[in-house]
Design an enzyme around this catalytic site. Sequence first.
Site, short mmCIF file in Angstrom:
data_model
loop_
_atom_site.label_atom_id
_atom_site.label_comp_id
_atom_site.label_asym_id
_atom_site.label_seq_id
_atom_site.Cartn_x
_atom_site.Cartn_y
_atom_site.Cartn_z
CB THR A 125 -103.61 -12.33 -72.38
OG1 THR A 125 -103.77 -12.60 -73.64
CG2 THR A 125 -104.09 -11.28 -71.68
CG ASN A 143 -102.12 -11.47 -84.29
OD1 ASN A 143 -101.55 -10.38 -83.97
ND2 ASN A 143 -103.21 -11.57 -83.61
CD GLN A 181 -99.32 -15.58 -84.18
OE1 GLN A 181 -98.97 -16.26 -85.07
NE2 GLN A 181 -100.38 -15.50 -83.66
CB ALA A 224 -97.62 -23.72 -74.93
CB THR A 242 -100.39 -24.39 -57.52
OG1 THR A 242 -100.44 -24.07 -56.19
CG2 THR A 242 -99.80 -25.58 -57.70
CB CYS A 262 -108.85 -11.92 -78.61
SG CYS A 262 -107.52 -12.54 -78.77
N1 PLP Z 1 -99.97 -11.80 -79.03
C1 PLP Z 1 -100.12 -12.23 -80.24
C2 PLP Z 1 -99.37 -11.68 -81.21
C3 PLP Z 1 -100.93 -13.35 -80.22
O1 PLP Z 1 -101.35 -13.90 -81.72
C4 PLP Z 1 -101.80 -13.80 -79.14
C5 PLP Z 1 -102.85 -14.77 -79.16
O2 PLP Z 1 -103.41 -15.24 -80.31
C6 PLP Z 1 -101.50 -13.10 -77.84
C7 PLP Z 1 -100.66 -12.10 -77.91
C8 PLP Z 1 -102.26 -13.51 -76.76
O3 PLP Z 1 -101.76 -14.92 -76.22
P1 PLP Z 1 -102.48 -15.78 -75.31
O4 PLP Z 1 -103.54 -16.08 -75.88
O5 PLP Z 1 -101.62 -16.85 -74.87
O6 PLP Z 1 -103.05 -15.07 -74.02
#
Ligand code: PLP
Length: 355
Positions: free
Chosen positions: A48, A128, A156, A177, A214, A302
């Site tokens: 994100t 995703n 993904q 990660a 950091t 989310c």
């Molecule tokens: N993009 C995709 C396709 C995702 O599946 C996700 C998290 O599930 C994200 C972005 C966001 O990643 P993060 O949770 O590391 O911010």
Amino acid sequence: MMKEEFGNPSSIHSFGRKVKVQVEGVRNLVAEKLKVQPAEIFFTSGATEAINTIFNGAVISLGVERIITTRIEHPAVISSAEYHEKTNNIQLEYVNIDSQGQVDLEQLKTFLTDNPKKTLVSLMHANNEIGNLLSIKKVSEVCRAHQALFFSDTVQSMGKFAIDLSGQLLDFAVSSAHKYHGPKGIGFMFVNGDLKIDPYIIGGGQERNMRAGTENVYGIVGLGKAFELSYEEMEQNRKAILELKHYLMDKLREEIPQIRFNGNTEGLHTVLNIGLPKNMHNDMILMNMDIAGIAVSGGSACSSGSLHVSHVIEALGLADTVSAVRVSFSKHTTKEELDYFVEVLKEKSCFDTIC
Ligand code: PLP
């Protein structure tokens, strides 16, 4: 490591230098696997943040005037695009997707041909929620032919496919990660070395002035180990997980003949999106599966806490007819777990007109 190597990688003393070596080791490893330069990799708190940085950089530093994306992107992309539309008066255009979730590349070409303004194209590699895969090569050819910047959300697919970023296919890519069994809250972005964007998080000069604060040293080291292992086991994991996915699909068809799948099931091996007919009974399915100890979702993590229909299911035109159950598979998934899943789904779902 936390006990023995506790230096700050930005400090010039020996304790700091020792840790800096570890951080740079991970950067080199990631760069080597992706076939890019270490200077093109920047660690972030996850995808994100990386996506926010990329969109901000494209608009503020590179003068992008238009963003083209789809309605099935992750909220991190859609929200960033909408933010710049509202705040920076950027034109926002959505490319159509068909009922299977495939992106209309002809329309992308038309958008780019009809209006030559400076554009960022943001199309995800693997979805995703429904697992659809995009041809980065094909989209890259279209973008390059129209001098558009190309960002692909590779969250993904990183660690699941040997993505080769050499050859200037992409301008930006991202990784998180925890998608390959690494720690949560750590990721990285790839920024094409020909482009100079401003940092999104400003302050100190860490990450070669691209991301202040950091470094999350333990996260970075964990990411490195997980990324390395994902490559070592990539082919064997892909085969095993694909077999599990087919096992589940076959079993579902056998036990629940009315079952439907959303999106293109030939895509990402780690995702299967099941469509149940929409009714009050199936609207409760995620909760009932949870009570039975099964962790599945309707959309991305989310938004799964909310009662909203997934924006991806909505974009496929299925919001009024389908209750979606997204299943994620990993190398730790077992056939016994899938058998139990089918048993519970069969018991808890309803395919009749009146439930
Ligand atoms: N993009 C995709 C396709 C995702 O599946 C996700 C998290 O599930 C994200 C972005 C966001 O990643 P993060 O949770 O590391 O911010």
